[in-house]
Write a protein that holds these residues in place. Structure first.
Motif, short mmCIF file in Angstrom:
data_model
loop_
_atom_site.label_atom_id
_atom_site.label_comp_id
_atom_site.label_asym_id
_atom_site.label_seq_id
_atom_site.Cartn_x
_atom_site.Cartn_y
_atom_site.Cartn_z
N UNK A 27 0.75 -1.19 -0.07
CA UNK A 27 0.13 -0.07 0.06
C UNK A 27 0.84 1.04 0.03
N UNK A 29 3.82 1.57 -1.11
CA UNK A 29 4.66 1.82 -2.39
C UNK A 29 3.67 2.32 -3.43
N UNK A 30 2.41 1.57 -3.54
CA UNK A 30 1.28 2.09 -4.43
C UNK A 30 1.11 3.64 -4.23
N UNK A 31 0.58 3.90 -3.02
CA UNK A 31 0.49 5.37 -2.51
C UNK A 31 1.64 6.23 -2.84
#
Lengths: 198, 130
Positions: A27, A29-31
């Protein structure tokens, strides 16, 4: 060669943890990375649907290589930008929206229809249209440098070219933008600048 | 045009819509689950393999210890017996007596069948018991 030097990448820890199933790391990383990718894709492709698709595909590709990621070889962000821009270029080619041949770049950059800009009647739209008319690589260099704040080195890595080539792309893009805006606004020097500085 | 001026102009371009981060996260996590699930599903078969290996190792250990134990315990009777086969059951004097007796009997038999001169017959009982 600078590319041979190890690169410290704060996202690498997240990627490694995500690769072994750590969802919190995934999460984070994606954020961290998806807004930059989405913005770039949106500016390149011009619509949310395609931008989402490009971003999603880039993230999935990142996940697929997560286990094999070699720490220190490249920045994750740069790698993602590269995958994203390639995807966007393919998309644009499929739509025949851009001519990628260097010979046609200047011609393409100057082909802004006066009617379009007058109809929109806003400086904001003039800038958007002028950007939209840039050849894909010039536009990408502008987006990455001025909208996303990447350094020339990262832009070069993302576009798979030299730093000199990036500087050349930027110079031509700025010249083309200036010409485009001036052609459709005789008072470009006053109007655009005053609008920009307000 | 100065670089800063250029930045100012570009800053007036329209902004992209908000990034659908949640959507990206959901898809990313779904892909994680999808790819990591086979490893989890494979666990039972891995466990079966582990249990099988453990059972096989157990049997090997039991078999080995049985064999070793057999060679080093009361089962050695058989082993000693095998060695004993190489040892004569009688002492040398007894064997020589038996052989001498057999030779004497053969000689007497030969004389009776006429293979030898019968005049030289010496009663065997006299030889053995004068």
């Amino acid at each position: 060669m600078t590319s041979a030097l190890l690169v410290f990448d704060p996202l690498c820890g997240y990627l490694k943890k995500a690769s072994i199933g750590d969802k919190e790391a995934a999460k984070a990383l994606v954020n961290n990375i998806s807004p930059k990718l989405f913005r770039t894709a949106y500016r390149l492709l011009g619509n949310s649907h395609d931008a989402e698709e490009a971003t999603q595909e880039t993230l999935i590709k990142l996940w697929k290589i997560a286990k094999d990621w070699k720490t220190g070889n490249a920045k994750i962000e740069t790698w993602c930008y590269r995958v994203l821009t390639n995807h966007c270029f393919d998309k644009l080619r499929a739509k025949n929206r851009y001519i990628f041949d260097e010979i046609d770049e200047n011609i393409q950059a100057n082909e802004i229809h006066t009617d379009d800009i007058i109809a929109r009647g806003e400086i904001r739209n003039q800038i958007d249209l002028a950007l939209d008319k840039l050849p894909a690589r010039q536009k990408t260099a502008i987006i990455m440098t001025y909208f996303e704040g990447l350094g020339a080195k990262d832009v070069a890595a993302s576009l798979d070219c030299t730093i000199e080539a990036v500087e050349s792309l930027l110079a031509r893009a700025k010249k083309a933008l200036k010409q485009c805006l001036q052609e459709h606004d005789e008072n470009f020097g006053q109007n655009i600048m005053s609008f920009a500085l307000n | 045009m100065m670089d800063q001026d250029f930045k100012n102009i570009l800053s007036q371009a329209s902004n992209p819509p908000d990034c659908p981060n949640d959507k990206f996260i959901d898809v990313f996590l779904a892909q994680m689950d999808k790819d990591l699930a086979p490893a989890t599903k494979a666990a039972p078969s891995n466990k079966m393999f582990l249990y099988g290996s453990m059972a096989a190792a157990f049997l090997v250990i039991i078999g080995t210890s049985f064999t070793i134990g057999r060679n080093n315990s009361d089962f050695n009777i058989a082993h000693v017996f095998n060695k004993g086969q190489n040892v004569a059951p009688y002492n040398d004097a007894e064997i020589i007596d038996v052989i001498d007796k057999e030779i004497a009997e053969d000689d007497f038999a030969a004389q009776l069948t006429g293979d030898e001169d019968i005049s030289t017959i010496v009663p065997i009982n006299k030889t053995s018991n004068p």
